[in-house]
Design a protein around this motif. Structure first.
Motif, short mmCIF file in Angstrom:
data_model
loop_
_atom_site.label_atom_id
_atom_site.label_comp_id
_atom_site.label_asym_id
_atom_site.label_seq_id
_atom_site.Cartn_x
_atom_site.Cartn_y
_atom_site.Cartn_z
N MET A 49 16.73 19.08 70.09
CA MET A 49 17.34 18.17 68.11
C MET A 49 16.70 19.35 66.53
SD MET A 49 18.88 16.12 68.97
CE MET A 49 19.15 15.72 70.55
N GLU A 50 15.81 19.31 66.84
CA GLU A 50 15.11 20.63 65.46
C GLU A 50 16.07 21.87 65.48
OE1 GLU A 50 10.76 21.37 66.01
OE2 GLU A 50 10.75 19.23 65.12
N GLN A 98 7.91 12.64 64.18
CA GLN A 98 7.54 13.32 62.48
C GLN A 98 7.62 13.00 61.75
OE1 GLN A 98 8.19 17.39 63.27
NE2 GLN A 98 10.27 17.27 63.53
N VAL A 104 19.31 20.62 63.94
CA VAL A 104 19.48 20.01 62.85
C VAL A 104 19.27 21.62 62.04
CG1 VAL A 104 18.41 19.38 61.19
CG2 VAL A 104 18.05 17.81 62.84
N ASN A 105 18.83 22.58 62.25
CA ASN A 105 18.54 23.25 61.92
C ASN A 105 19.24 24.82 60.95
OD1 ASN A 105 15.64 22.28 61.19
ND2 ASN A 105 14.65 24.32 62.55
N LEU A 125 18.80 10.83 63.09
CA LEU A 125 18.76 10.80 64.53
C LEU A 125 16.95 10.24 64.91
CD1 LEU A 125 18.82 14.75 65.51
CD2 LEU A 125 20.55 13.03 65.48
N PHE A 126 16.48 10.13 64.46
CA PHE A 126 15.40 9.24 64.61
C PHE A 126 15.87 7.83 64.75
CE2 PHE A 126 11.88 5.59 63.68
CZ PHE A 126 10.82 6.57 64.38
N GLN A 139 17.14 18.77 56.34
CA GLN A 139 17.01 18.55 57.42
C GLN A 139 15.90 16.95 57.44
OE1 GLN A 139 14.38 22.05 56.99
NE2 GLN A 139 15.74 22.73 57.71
N GLY A 196 11.60 11.37 61.15
CA GLY A 196 12.25 11.99 62.37
C GLY A 196 11.80 12.64 63.75
N VAL A 197 12.45 13.02 64.11
CA VAL A 197 12.31 13.19 65.95
C VAL A 197 11.35 14.72 66.71
CG1 VAL A 197 13.50 13.59 67.83
CG2 VAL A 197 13.74 12.40 65.87
N SER A 198 10.42 14.55 66.89
CA SER A 198 9.98 16.13 67.22
C SER A 198 9.83 16.18 68.35
CB SER A 198 7.96 15.67 67.09
OG SER A 198 7.89 17.31 67.36
N HIS A 231 17.35 14.08 60.26
CA HIS A 231 16.32 13.71 61.20
C HIS A 231 15.85 12.45 61.30
CE1 HIS A 231 14.00 17.00 63.60
NE2 HIS A 231 14.41 18.35 62.45
#
Length: 184
Positions: A59-60, A42, A63-64, A31-32, A24, A53-55, A28
């Motif tokens: 996207m979360e 984040q 990724v998950n 992607l960031f 993860q 990371g990207v909040s 992230h």
């Protein structure tokens, strides 16, 4: 003919306890460094390494879902090796033989390949050595991301941004392969 798109490879050796968290954080961080819309940052603390990371809920979720697919693939399959590929593309007009416009096609401009292998340390000493090595690998991965994205080659790979709507002006695809087979 132009140069093929840059491909950046990150090799990881993971254990059962760190796999999801590390993957993860790596996704992230990629992607960031490669989303060009308004990104709410984040951080992830993984093995004493701070990773960007990207909040963003979309996207979360992406990724998950991909990390879960990887986890299911290595848990249920015979192979303990897999690959997560992040491909950034641009939309270009697709033409036929006679230069007739045939719609649009996605043309990759950069690809990140995460090779991951699951291993289990045998003893407490092995585990500590394993975690130290993994921490150093994560630090090196972040350095690779920063070095590439700031380099001339990394900057010149990015096509002109013609659509500023959303968090990513470019199509992005994350593919998960375990044992040579793509998993959903």
């Amino acid at each position: 003919m132009s140069d093929p798109h840059p491909t950046i490879t990150i090799d990881l050796i993971l254990d059962r306890h760190t796999t999801k968290e590390v993957l993860q954080a790596i996704l992230h961080a990629i992607l960031f460094h490669r989303l060009f819309g308004t990104v709410k940052p984040q951080t992830f603390e993984v093995l004493d390494v701070t990773m960007p990371g990207v909040s963003d809920p979309e996207m979360e979720t992406l990724v998950n879902d991909k990390v879960e697919a990887f986890w299911r693939g290595v848990e249920n399959g015979a192979s303990k090796r897999g690959q997560i590929t992040v491909t950034f593309s641009e939309k270009r007009p697709k033409k036929s033989w006679f230069q007739v416009y045939m719609g649009e096609e996605d043309v990759p401009w950069e690809q990140w390949i995460i090779n991951a292998e699951l291993r289990q340390p045998k003893s407490g000493h092995d585990r500590q050595q394993f975690l130290n090595t993994l921490g150093a690998t994560l630090t090196k991965a972040v350095q690779t991301m920063v070095t590439h994205t700031l380099s001339d080659k990394g900057r010149s790979a990015v096509p002109p941004i013609t659509n500023a709507a959303g968090i990513s002006p470019f199509p992005l695809r994350i593919a998960v392969t375990v044992g040579g087979v793509e998993v959903a």
